[in-house]
Design an enzyme around this catalytic site. Structure first.
Site: not given
Ligand code: ZN
Length: 384
Positions: A83, A113, A145-146, A170, A357
Protein backbone atom coordinates in the site's frame (compact mmCIF):
# COMPACT_ATOMS: atom_id res chain seq x y z
CA UNK A 1 -4.65 -16.79 -11.44
CA UNK A 2 -2.64 -17.14 -14.61
CA UNK A 3 1.09 -17.16 -14.52
CA UNK A 4 3.14 -14.66 -16.46
CA UNK A 5 6.84 -14.12 -16.97
CA UNK A 6 7.70 -10.83 -15.34
CA UNK A 7 8.19 -8.03 -17.88
CA UNK A 8 11.29 -5.82 -17.89
CA UNK A 9 12.07 -3.58 -14.91
CA UNK A 10 10.62 -0.38 -16.38
CA UNK A 11 7.38 -2.10 -17.27
CA UNK A 12 7.09 -3.64 -13.78
CA UNK A 13 7.66 -0.22 -12.19
CA UNK A 14 5.11 1.39 -14.54
CA UNK A 15 2.46 -1.21 -13.78
CA UNK A 16 3.00 -1.08 -10.02
CA UNK A 17 2.79 2.73 -9.93
CA UNK A 18 -0.30 2.66 -12.19
CA UNK A 19 -2.13 0.34 -9.80
CA UNK A 20 -3.61 2.38 -6.94
CA UNK A 21 -3.29 0.75 -3.50
CA UNK A 22 -3.79 3.63 -1.08
CA UNK A 23 -4.57 2.65 2.47
CA UNK A 24 -5.96 5.11 4.94
CA UNK A 25 -7.87 5.20 8.20
CA UNK A 26 -10.12 7.62 6.31
CA UNK A 27 -12.57 5.58 4.19
CA UNK A 28 -12.71 8.36 1.56
CA UNK A 29 -9.13 7.48 0.61
CA UNK A 30 -8.90 3.80 1.47
CA UNK A 31 -8.52 1.54 -1.57
CA UNK A 32 -8.34 -2.21 -2.21
CA UNK A 33 -4.89 -3.77 -2.68
CA UNK A 34 -5.89 -7.09 -4.24
CA UNK A 35 -5.15 -5.87 -7.79
CA UNK A 36 -1.52 -5.08 -7.02
CA UNK A 37 -1.14 -8.28 -4.97
CA UNK A 38 -2.41 -10.31 -7.94
CA UNK A 39 0.02 -8.54 -10.26
CA UNK A 40 2.96 -9.51 -8.04
CA UNK A 41 1.51 -13.00 -7.65
CA UNK A 42 1.41 -13.53 -11.44
CA UNK A 43 5.00 -12.43 -11.91
CA UNK A 44 6.33 -14.54 -9.03
CA UNK A 45 4.29 -17.52 -10.21
CA UNK A 46 5.98 -17.03 -13.57
CA UNK A 47 9.36 -17.45 -11.83
CA UNK A 48 8.26 -20.75 -10.26
CA UNK A 49 7.26 -19.50 -6.80
CA UNK A 50 4.45 -21.13 -4.82
CA UNK A 51 2.11 -18.23 -4.44
CA UNK A 52 -0.51 -17.68 -1.73
CA UNK A 53 -2.85 -14.71 -1.90
CA UNK A 54 -4.30 -14.47 1.62
CA UNK A 55 -7.36 -12.26 2.07
CA UNK A 56 -7.27 -10.28 5.33
CA UNK A 57 -10.10 -11.63 7.50
CA UNK A 58 -12.92 -9.11 7.82
CA UNK A 59 -11.52 -6.60 5.31
CA UNK A 60 -12.89 -6.89 1.79
CA UNK A 61 -10.46 -6.18 -1.04
CA UNK A 62 -7.39 -6.46 1.20
CA UNK A 63 -4.85 -9.26 0.95
CA UNK A 64 -1.30 -10.31 1.79
CA UNK A 65 0.95 -12.22 -0.57
CA UNK A 66 3.33 -14.97 0.47
CA UNK A 67 5.40 -16.33 -2.42
CA UNK A 68 7.88 -19.06 -1.65
CA UNK A 69 10.48 -21.04 -3.56
CA UNK A 70 12.79 -23.74 -2.23
CA UNK A 71 12.40 -25.56 1.04
CA UNK A 72 13.98 -25.75 4.45
CA UNK A 73 13.72 -24.19 7.90
CA UNK A 74 15.93 -21.13 7.43
CA UNK A 75 16.38 -19.03 4.32
CA UNK A 76 15.61 -15.40 3.53
CA UNK A 77 12.41 -13.35 3.54
CA UNK A 78 12.21 -10.18 1.45
CA UNK A 79 9.24 -8.21 2.69
CA UNK A 80 7.43 -4.99 1.95
CA UNK A 81 4.05 -3.31 2.04
CA UNK A 82 1.94 -3.09 -1.09
CA UNK A 83 0.00 0.00 0.00
CA UNK A 84 0.87 3.68 -0.21
CA UNK A 85 -0.32 6.71 1.70
CA UNK A 86 -2.86 9.05 0.04
CA UNK A 87 -1.46 11.88 -2.11
CA UNK A 88 -2.00 15.65 -1.91
CA UNK A 89 -4.33 16.49 -4.78
CA UNK A 90 -3.07 19.42 -6.82
CA UNK A 91 0.34 19.48 -5.17
CA UNK A 92 2.04 17.01 -7.54
CA UNK A 93 3.86 18.24 -10.64
CA UNK A 94 3.45 14.78 -12.20
CA UNK A 95 0.56 12.32 -12.22
CA UNK A 96 1.11 10.20 -9.07
CA UNK A 97 -0.09 7.09 -10.96
CA UNK A 98 2.17 7.48 -14.01
CA UNK A 99 5.83 6.55 -13.65
CA UNK A 100 7.60 9.69 -14.90
CA UNK A 101 11.31 9.82 -15.63
CA UNK A 102 12.84 13.27 -15.30
CA UNK A 103 16.59 13.72 -15.06
CA UNK A 104 17.89 10.87 -12.95
CA UNK A 105 14.69 10.42 -10.98
CA UNK A 106 11.59 8.24 -11.29
CA UNK A 107 8.52 10.02 -9.97
CA UNK A 108 5.26 8.42 -8.83
CA UNK A 109 3.27 7.53 -5.71
CA UNK A 110 5.07 4.59 -4.11
CA UNK A 111 8.33 4.92 -6.07
CA UNK A 112 10.26 5.31 -2.79
CA UNK A 113 7.75 3.96 -0.27
CA UNK A 114 7.91 1.21 -1.45
CA UNK A 115 6.63 -0.35 -4.66
CA UNK A 116 9.99 -0.15 -6.46
CA UNK A 117 11.47 -2.62 -3.97
CA UNK A 118 9.24 -5.41 -5.35
CA UNK A 119 10.22 -4.68 -8.96
CA UNK A 120 13.89 -4.61 -7.98
CA UNK A 121 13.60 -7.89 -6.07
CA UNK A 122 12.01 -9.60 -9.08
CA UNK A 123 14.58 -8.06 -11.43
CA UNK A 124 17.39 -9.25 -9.14
CA UNK A 125 16.24 -12.84 -8.77
CA UNK A 126 14.99 -13.54 -12.29
CA UNK A 127 18.62 -13.89 -13.39
CA UNK A 128 19.43 -16.34 -10.57
CA UNK A 129 19.26 -20.16 -10.74
CA UNK A 130 16.24 -20.48 -8.46
CA UNK A 131 16.06 -24.25 -9.03
CA UNK A 132 19.28 -24.67 -7.04
CA UNK A 133 18.31 -22.96 -3.79
CA UNK A 134 19.35 -24.89 -0.68
CA UNK A 135 17.19 -22.73 1.62
CA UNK A 136 13.85 -21.10 0.81
CA UNK A 137 13.41 -17.59 -0.55
CA UNK A 138 10.14 -15.95 0.46
CA UNK A 139 8.65 -12.72 -0.84
CA UNK A 140 5.98 -11.07 1.30
CA UNK A 141 3.76 -8.17 0.27
CA UNK A 142 1.42 -6.89 2.97
CA UNK A 143 -1.71 -4.75 3.14
CA UNK A 144 -2.40 -1.64 5.22
CA UNK A 145 1.08 -0.88 6.59
CA UNK A 146 0.34 2.83 6.24
CA UNK A 147 -2.95 2.64 8.15
CA UNK A 148 -3.87 -0.18 10.52
CA UNK A 149 -1.05 -2.74 10.11
CA UNK A 150 -3.86 -5.26 9.52
CA UNK A 151 -1.69 -7.14 6.99
CA UNK A 152 1.25 -7.62 9.36
CA UNK A 153 -1.08 -8.59 12.18
CA UNK A 154 -2.79 -11.19 9.94
CA UNK A 155 0.64 -12.67 9.19
CA UNK A 156 1.40 -12.99 12.90
CA UNK A 157 -2.02 -14.60 13.50
CA UNK A 158 -1.12 -17.40 11.02
CA UNK A 159 1.97 -18.31 13.07
CA UNK A 160 3.64 -19.77 9.98
CA UNK A 161 7.41 -20.07 10.02
CA UNK A 162 8.54 -18.10 6.98
CA UNK A 163 12.30 -18.03 7.36
CA UNK A 164 15.20 -17.21 9.63
CA UNK A 165 16.35 -13.86 8.21
CA UNK A 166 14.30 -11.00 6.83
CA UNK A 167 14.89 -7.74 5.01
CA UNK A 168 12.13 -5.15 4.82
CA UNK A 169 12.85 -2.92 1.83
CA UNK A 170 11.56 0.37 3.26
CA UNK A 171 13.33 3.46 1.91
CA UNK A 172 16.49 3.81 4.00
CA UNK A 173 18.84 5.02 1.28
CA UNK A 174 20.27 1.46 1.30
CA UNK A 175 21.62 1.89 4.84
CA UNK A 176 20.54 -0.71 7.34
CA UNK A 177 18.40 -0.26 10.39
CA UNK A 178 18.18 -2.82 13.15
CA UNK A 179 16.28 -0.86 15.76
CA UNK A 180 13.30 1.43 16.00
CA UNK A 181 11.01 2.81 18.66
CA UNK A 182 7.49 1.65 19.40
CA UNK A 183 4.62 4.08 18.87
CA UNK A 184 1.14 4.31 20.34
CA UNK A 185 -1.45 7.07 20.52
CA UNK A 186 -3.93 7.42 23.38
CA UNK A 187 -6.90 9.58 24.18
CA UNK A 188 -7.60 10.52 27.80
CA UNK A 189 -11.11 11.68 28.49
CA UNK A 190 -12.38 13.30 31.68
CA UNK A 191 -16.06 13.87 32.39
CA UNK A 192 -17.28 16.05 35.26
CA UNK A 193 -20.38 18.17 35.69
CA UNK A 194 -21.14 21.66 34.36
CA UNK A 195 -22.49 24.49 36.46
CA UNK A 196 -22.34 28.25 37.01
CA UNK A 197 -18.75 29.44 37.39
CA UNK A 198 -19.65 31.64 40.35
CA UNK A 199 -19.65 28.64 42.68
CA UNK A 200 -17.18 25.79 42.02
CA UNK A 201 -19.29 23.52 44.23
CA UNK A 202 -21.99 23.55 41.52
CA UNK A 203 -20.00 21.27 39.28
CA UNK A 204 -16.93 19.12 38.77
CA UNK A 205 -14.33 20.79 36.59
CA UNK A 206 -12.75 18.56 33.94
CA UNK A 207 -10.11 21.15 33.03
CA UNK A 208 -8.93 21.26 36.66
CA UNK A 209 -8.70 17.47 36.45
CA UNK A 210 -6.79 17.59 33.16
CA UNK A 211 -4.25 19.83 34.84
CA UNK A 212 -3.59 17.01 37.31
CA UNK A 213 -3.40 14.52 34.40
CA UNK A 214 -0.87 16.61 32.49
CA UNK A 215 1.30 17.16 35.57
CA UNK A 216 1.27 13.43 36.22
CA UNK A 217 2.20 12.61 32.59
CA UNK A 218 5.08 15.10 32.65
CA UNK A 219 6.36 13.68 35.95
CA UNK A 220 6.09 10.15 34.53
CA UNK A 221 7.90 11.22 31.36
CA UNK A 222 10.82 12.53 33.42
CA UNK A 223 10.90 9.34 35.42
CA UNK A 224 10.90 7.20 32.24
CA UNK A 225 13.73 9.28 30.79
CA UNK A 226 15.79 8.70 33.96
CA UNK A 227 15.22 4.92 33.91
CA UNK A 228 15.42 4.13 30.17
CA UNK A 229 18.10 5.24 27.77
CA UNK A 230 19.49 3.87 24.53
CA UNK A 231 22.40 5.68 22.95
CA UNK A 232 21.69 4.17 19.48
CA UNK A 233 18.84 6.67 19.07
CA UNK A 234 19.15 10.35 18.27
CA UNK A 235 16.49 10.90 20.96
CA UNK A 236 17.90 8.51 23.55
CA UNK A 237 14.90 8.27 25.87
CA UNK A 238 11.28 7.20 25.50
CA UNK A 239 9.10 10.23 24.70
CA UNK A 240 5.54 11.30 25.41
CA UNK A 241 4.06 14.18 23.45
CA UNK A 242 1.02 16.12 24.63
CA UNK A 243 -0.44 16.65 21.16
CA UNK A 244 -4.02 17.83 21.31
CA UNK A 245 -6.53 19.02 23.85
CA UNK A 246 -10.15 19.98 23.69
CA UNK A 247 -12.56 20.91 26.44
CA UNK A 248 -15.11 23.31 27.78
CA UNK A 249 -17.03 26.06 26.03
CA UNK A 250 -17.49 29.26 28.00
CA UNK A 251 -15.44 31.12 30.64
CA UNK A 252 -18.44 31.33 32.97
CA UNK A 253 -19.35 27.65 32.84
CA UNK A 254 -17.66 24.87 34.79
CA UNK A 255 -15.98 22.66 32.20
CA UNK A 256 -17.75 19.30 32.13
CA UNK A 257 -15.59 17.48 29.60
CA UNK A 258 -12.00 17.52 28.43
CA UNK A 259 -10.00 15.25 26.15
CA UNK A 260 -6.24 15.02 25.70
CA UNK A 261 -4.41 13.13 22.94
CA UNK A 262 -0.86 11.91 23.48
CA UNK A 263 1.76 10.00 21.51
CA UNK A 264 4.09 7.60 23.35
CA UNK A 265 7.34 6.29 21.86
CA UNK A 266 8.97 3.35 23.60
CA UNK A 267 12.50 2.03 23.43
CA UNK A 268 13.25 -1.61 22.53
CA UNK A 269 12.65 -3.71 25.62
CA UNK A 270 9.64 -1.64 26.73
CA UNK A 271 6.14 -2.98 26.04
CA UNK A 272 3.46 -0.54 24.88
CA UNK A 273 0.81 -2.46 26.81
CA UNK A 274 2.86 -2.08 30.00
CA UNK A 275 3.18 1.66 29.37
CA UNK A 276 -0.57 1.95 28.80
CA UNK A 277 -1.25 0.00 32.00
CA UNK A 278 1.19 2.11 34.05
CA UNK A 279 -0.29 5.33 32.71
CA UNK A 280 -3.83 4.26 33.52
CA UNK A 281 -2.88 3.38 37.07
CA UNK A 282 -1.00 6.64 37.68
CA UNK A 283 -3.80 8.78 36.28
CA UNK A 284 -6.44 6.94 38.31
CA UNK A 285 -4.39 7.66 41.44
CA UNK A 286 -3.83 11.30 40.46
CA UNK A 287 -7.57 11.78 39.97
CA UNK A 288 -8.61 10.11 43.20
CA UNK A 289 -11.19 12.15 45.06
CA UNK A 290 -11.80 14.48 42.11
CA UNK A 291 -15.22 13.04 41.32
CA UNK A 292 -14.29 12.96 37.64
CA UNK A 293 -14.99 10.02 35.37
CA UNK A 294 -11.81 8.93 33.65
CA UNK A 295 -11.52 6.94 30.41
CA UNK A 296 -8.60 6.01 28.21
CA UNK A 297 -8.85 4.69 24.66
CA UNK A 298 -6.25 3.89 22.01
CA UNK A 299 -6.33 6.11 18.91
CA UNK A 300 -3.57 3.97 17.43
CA UNK A 301 -3.01 0.67 19.20
CA UNK A 302 0.56 0.87 18.12
CA UNK A 303 3.55 -0.77 16.56
CA UNK A 304 5.99 -2.26 19.04
CA UNK A 305 9.64 -1.29 19.19
CA UNK A 306 12.05 -3.46 17.22
CA UNK A 307 15.55 -4.62 17.96
CA UNK A 308 17.70 -7.11 16.13
CA UNK A 309 20.96 -7.96 17.90
CA UNK A 310 24.12 -6.24 16.68
CA UNK A 311 25.80 -9.63 16.34
CA UNK A 312 23.01 -11.17 14.23
CA UNK A 313 24.51 -12.70 11.10
CA UNK A 314 22.26 -10.67 8.80
CA UNK A 315 23.20 -7.40 10.53
CA UNK A 316 26.89 -8.18 10.24
CA UNK A 317 26.58 -9.34 6.64
CA UNK A 318 24.62 -6.24 5.59
CA UNK A 319 27.12 -3.99 7.38
CA UNK A 320 29.97 -5.63 5.50
CA UNK A 321 28.10 -5.38 2.18
CA UNK A 322 27.11 -1.74 2.48
CA UNK A 323 30.01 -0.35 4.51
CA UNK A 324 27.53 1.30 6.91
CA UNK A 325 26.95 0.56 10.58
CA UNK A 326 23.41 -0.43 11.53
CA UNK A 327 21.31 2.51 12.72
CA UNK A 328 18.25 3.19 14.86
CA UNK A 329 15.27 5.31 13.77
CA UNK A 330 12.25 6.84 15.44
CA UNK A 331 9.55 5.72 12.95
CA UNK A 332 7.74 2.36 13.00
CA UNK A 333 7.79 -0.52 10.51
CA UNK A 334 6.43 -4.06 10.16
CA UNK A 335 9.76 -5.30 11.59
CA UNK A 336 8.48 -6.21 15.08
CA UNK A 337 5.79 -8.44 13.52
CA UNK A 338 8.39 -10.39 11.53
CA UNK A 339 10.54 -10.57 14.68
CA UNK A 340 7.56 -12.07 16.46
CA UNK A 341 7.50 -14.79 13.78
CA UNK A 342 11.08 -15.68 14.67
CA UNK A 343 12.93 -13.77 11.96
CA UNK A 344 16.10 -11.78 12.51
CA UNK A 345 15.01 -8.65 10.68
CA UNK A 346 16.69 -5.60 9.23
CA UNK A 347 15.18 -2.64 7.40
CA UNK A 348 17.08 -1.68 4.24
CA UNK A 349 15.88 -0.52 0.86
CA UNK A 350 16.15 1.94 -2.02
CA UNK A 351 14.78 5.47 -1.89
CA UNK A 352 14.98 7.99 0.95
CA UNK A 353 12.56 8.28 3.86
CA UNK A 354 12.41 12.06 3.39
CA UNK A 355 10.84 11.51 -0.05
CA UNK A 356 8.19 9.20 1.39
CA UNK A 357 4.72 10.62 2.09
CA UNK A 358 5.54 13.76 0.02
CA UNK A 359 4.23 15.27 -3.21
CA UNK A 360 6.50 14.38 -6.15
CA UNK A 361 7.81 11.28 -4.38
CA UNK A 362 10.68 9.84 -6.37
CA UNK A 363 13.32 7.14 -6.56
CA UNK A 364 16.85 8.20 -7.39
CA UNK A 365 17.81 6.04 -10.41
CA UNK A 366 21.31 5.68 -8.98
CA UNK A 367 19.76 3.37 -6.34
CA UNK A 368 18.64 0.80 -8.90
CA UNK A 369 21.90 -1.00 -9.67
CA UNK A 370 23.19 -1.16 -6.07
CA UNK A 371 19.77 -2.43 -4.91
CA UNK A 372 19.81 -5.27 -7.41
CA UNK A 373 23.36 -6.21 -6.39
CA UNK A 374 22.49 -6.05 -2.71
CA UNK A 375 19.44 -8.29 -3.15
CA UNK A 376 21.44 -10.80 -5.19
CA UNK A 377 24.19 -10.90 -2.55
CA UNK A 378 21.66 -11.46 0.24
CA UNK A 379 19.94 -14.29 -1.67
CA UNK A 380 23.32 -15.87 -2.42
CA UNK A 381 24.37 -15.68 1.22
CA UNK A 382 21.17 -17.00 2.81
CA UNK A 383 19.54 -19.28 0.19
CA UNK A 384 22.42 -21.09 -1.56
ZN1 ZN B 1 6.81 2.36 3.93
Amino acid sequence: MHSMNPPNLTSMLQQLIATPSISSVNSRWDHENTTIINLLAQWLDGLGFNVDVLPIPGLSGKANLIARIGSGEDGLVLSGHSDTVPYDEGRWRYDPFVLTEVGDRLYGLGTADMKSFFALVIEAIKAMPLGRLTQPLTIIATADEESSMSGARALVARQQRLGRYAVIGEPTGLRLIRMHKGIAMEAIQLTGRSGHSSDPAHGINALDGMYRVMSEIIAWREELARCHRNAMFKVETPTINLGHIQGGDNPNRICAQCELHIDMRSLPGMQLDDMRGALKKRLATALQGSGLQFKMRSLFHGTPAMETAADSIIVQYAEALTGFNAEAVCYGTEGPYLTELGMETIIMGPGEIKQAHQPDEYLEMSHIKPSIQLIQSLVHRFCY
